[in-house]
Design a protein around this motif. Structure first.
Motif, mmCIF file in Angstrom:
data_model
loop_
_atom_site.group_PDB
_atom_site.id
_atom_site.type_symbol
_atom_site.label_atom_id
_atom_site.label_comp_id
_atom_site.label_asym_id
_atom_site.label_seq_id
_atom_site.Cartn_x
_atom_site.Cartn_y
_atom_site.Cartn_z
ATOM 1 N N SER A 87 86.102 -141.409 -45.693
ATOM 2 C CA SER A 87 86.744 -142.544 -45.050
ATOM 3 C C SER A 87 88.066 -142.829 -45.727
ATOM 4 O O SER A 87 88.220 -142.609 -46.919
ATOM 5 C CB SER A 87 85.835 -143.776 -45.140
ATOM 6 O OG SER A 87 86.516 -144.925 -44.722
ATOM 7 N N GLU A 112 69.621 -143.485 -46.999
ATOM 8 C CA GLU A 112 69.584 -144.587 -46.040
ATOM 9 C C GLU A 112 70.019 -145.897 -46.685
ATOM 10 O O GLU A 112 70.661 -146.734 -46.045
ATOM 11 C CB GLU A 112 68.178 -144.719 -45.449
ATOM 12 C CG GLU A 112 67.823 -143.569 -44.501
ATOM 13 C CD GLU A 112 66.404 -143.663 -43.990
ATOM 14 O OE1 GLU A 112 65.705 -144.645 -44.329
ATOM 15 O OE2 GLU A 112 65.992 -142.739 -43.260
ATOM 16 N N GLN A 130 73.758 -145.696 -46.749
ATOM 17 C CA GLN A 130 74.313 -145.854 -45.397
ATOM 18 C C GLN A 130 74.221 -147.296 -44.921
ATOM 19 O O GLN A 130 75.155 -147.811 -44.295
ATOM 20 C CB GLN A 130 73.590 -144.910 -44.419
ATOM 21 C CG GLN A 130 73.946 -143.452 -44.598
ATOM 22 C CD GLN A 130 75.448 -143.197 -44.558
ATOM 23 O OE1 GLN A 130 76.145 -143.684 -43.644
ATOM 24 N NE2 GLN A 130 75.954 -142.468 -45.543
ATOM 25 N N PHE A 131 73.115 -147.966 -45.228
ATOM 26 C CA PHE A 131 73.013 -149.376 -44.844
ATOM 27 C C PHE A 131 74.058 -150.203 -45.580
ATOM 28 O O PHE A 131 74.733 -151.058 -44.983
ATOM 29 C CB PHE A 131 71.621 -149.931 -45.128
ATOM 30 C CG PHE A 131 71.497 -151.390 -44.829
ATOM 31 C CD1 PHE A 131 71.334 -151.835 -43.522
ATOM 32 C CD2 PHE A 131 71.587 -152.345 -45.846
ATOM 33 C CE1 PHE A 131 71.254 -153.191 -43.232
ATOM 34 C CE2 PHE A 131 71.503 -153.699 -45.570
ATOM 35 C CZ PHE A 131 71.334 -154.127 -44.258
ATOM 36 N N SER A 160 77.300 -149.731 -43.998
ATOM 37 C CA SER A 160 77.378 -150.309 -42.648
ATOM 38 C C SER A 160 77.651 -151.810 -42.662
ATOM 39 O O SER A 160 78.199 -152.356 -41.696
ATOM 40 C CB SER A 160 76.083 -150.028 -41.878
ATOM 41 O OG SER A 160 75.011 -150.822 -42.372
ATOM 42 N N VAL A 161 77.256 -152.482 -43.743
ATOM 43 C CA VAL A 161 77.459 -153.932 -43.794
ATOM 44 C C VAL A 161 78.617 -154.316 -44.715
ATOM 45 O O VAL A 161 78.892 -155.504 -44.904
ATOM 46 C CB VAL A 161 76.169 -154.655 -44.257
ATOM 47 C CG1 VAL A 161 75.038 -154.413 -43.276
ATOM 48 C CG2 VAL A 161 75.765 -154.231 -45.666
#
Length: 454
Positions: free
Chosen positions: A321, A416, A419-420, A423-424
């Motif tokens: 990113s 995971e 990734q969570f 995502s937030v």
């Protein structure tokens, strides 16, 4: 003949106390008989080494890395044996910061296999352990490579640790705190007594700042063994001058040398203390007749890298990113380490929210660690999915830590959890991944970060 993969499978077939779910009970079976028999069958390679032996509760790995970096920059071939590892067991055995190769690893296991199995056949001592094999491998490797110095970190405790067969040039003991209390004792005095057993007759001791209960033990043992003490904070002073997210500037003064304007690319007051301890050790090595140019101290300090200890990265390093939050990784697995992590974060990092990913072992003080970490976090993600039966289930961490911060959830997979968190998060947030070193290693793998190219 074993190749690298089958060599790993072979060594993993032996008991690994680091991953034993009954760690506390089984660790009481430690003794020096097995490693002594094994090394004897291998020609006693440890007796050919000039060793800096490092024990203590916290800061051992960082102090070892700093000492090794300075000695390497001074032109000495320097071996380093540390544990545990983050990603590959080859990290445990390095020469001049280069990991033992896969082919060399397999070759040494092939050479050692008859001796390992001979010891296993001795009913009086029993089969060797995972850690004992790695210890013997490192000593053989360093002896064959004819290293000038071997920097060796104690695995657990000191008295019965496999590395305690060594007769060191210098002994170093970093700060002692309550740890592995089921094995080492439930007071600082009891733990210090176990760790003090690495102090050898007539060999100098470099002692990092200690609590009074621990310091008294070390002074008593050192005096009985005619081991002179260099005390960091007394004989050796240090002062921090400035710090930011890239590192810190400090000065260290010893009875024989002054080091102003040192740059240390490691974060936190505790790392300045580790650096002062490392420099005290280097000064002692110099007094033993080994030349270390002053400039090499500066170069070695500036070049040191210690993965997983308040390590700040960004996933932009992996081209994931263009705009991403900072990620900080730290193996803070004790209340003392957790407090140092909190202090360092608040000292050098500016962020909007802190998203905490945590995973710990069952034998750690989960509640005390949570009491320290949870109040500074806005969102907490407990995870557990790394290969170790000692792991505390994420759901259990949630139950304990929800008393301190209700904004907590669990994810069974490290990937995971990351990734969570991403995502937030926003680019102005900080994601902190902490707890077990095994969690930090798994996270580094998930992030695609090669710790040996940083």
């Amino acid at each position: 003949m074993l190749n690298y993969e089958s060599a790993l499978a072979y060594i993993n077939s032996f008991i690994n106390y680091e991953k034993s779910p009954d760690f506390s009970r089984q660790a009481r079976l430690y003794n020096l008989n097995r490693i002594s028999h094994l090394l004897n069958l291998l020609g006693n390679p440890h007796r050919k080494l000039k060793v800096i032996h490092i024990g203590g509760s916290k800061g051992k790995g960082s102090t070892a890395a700093i000492i090794a970096s300075i000695l390497t920059h001074a032109g000495y071939k320097t071996g380093a044996f540390t544990s545990p590892h983050f990603i590959t067991p080859r990290e445990r055995c390095c020469v001049d910061a280069k990991l033992i190769s896969k082919d060399e690893f397999a070759d040494y296991l092939n050479k050692m296999k008859p001796a390992i199995e001979a010891v296993a056949g001795m009913n009086a001592v029993g089969a060797v352990s995972f850690f004992e094999i790695y210890t013997a491998l490192a000593f053989c490797y360093f002896a064959d490579k004819a290293v000038d110095f071997s920097v060796v970190e104690v695995g657990l405790g000191g008295r019965l640790d496999a590395t305690n067969v060594l007769q060191p040039l210098v002994t170093v003991i970093t700060p002692v705190s309550l740890e592995h209390t089921a094995i080492l004792g439930d007071t600082l005095e009891a733990i210090a007594k176990e760790k003090a057993e690495i102090i050898k007759h007539g060999r100098p001791l470099v002692l990092a700042p200690q609590e009074p209960e621990s310091e008294t033990v070390f002074e008593s043992v050192a005096a009985a063994r005619y081991a002179g003490i260099d005390r960091v904070g007394h004989d050796i002073s240090f002062k921090r001058h400035s710090w930011n997210i890239r590192g810190q500037t400090l000065e260290v003064n010893t009875p024989t040398e002054s080091y102003p304007n040192l740059f240390l690319p490691l974060l936190g007051k505790h790392q300045a203390e580790n650096a002062a301890t490392a420099l005290a050790c280097v000064e002692r090595i110099k007094s033993e007749g080994h030349f270390v140019p002053k400039g090499c101290v500066y170069d070695g300090l500036e070049a040191v890298r210690v993965p997983g200890r308040v390590q700040v990265v960004s996933i932009t390093q992996n081209k994931a990113s263009d705009e991403a939050p900072l990620i900080l990784l730290d193996g803070a697995h004790s209340p003392t380490s957790a407090a140092a992590l909190c202090e360092t974060i608040q000292e050098v990092i500016r962020y909007e929210r802190l998203i905490l990913i945590a995973g710990l072992m069952k034998d750690k003080d989960i509640r005390a660690i949570g009491r320290i970490l949870c109040p500074i976090a806005d969102i907490i993600i407990a995870t557990q999915a790394f290969d170790n039966p000692r792991v505390m289930p994420a759901g259990e961490v949630v139950k304990v830590w929800s008393d301190f911060n209700p904004e907590i959830r669990s994810e069974n997979c490290v990937g995971e959890a990351i990734q969570f968190a991403l995502s937030v998060s926003t680019p102005s947030d900080l994601i902190c991944i902490t707890g077990s070193i095994y969690l930090v290693g798994a996270a580094l793998s998930e992030l695609g970060i090669d710790i040996h190219e940083l």
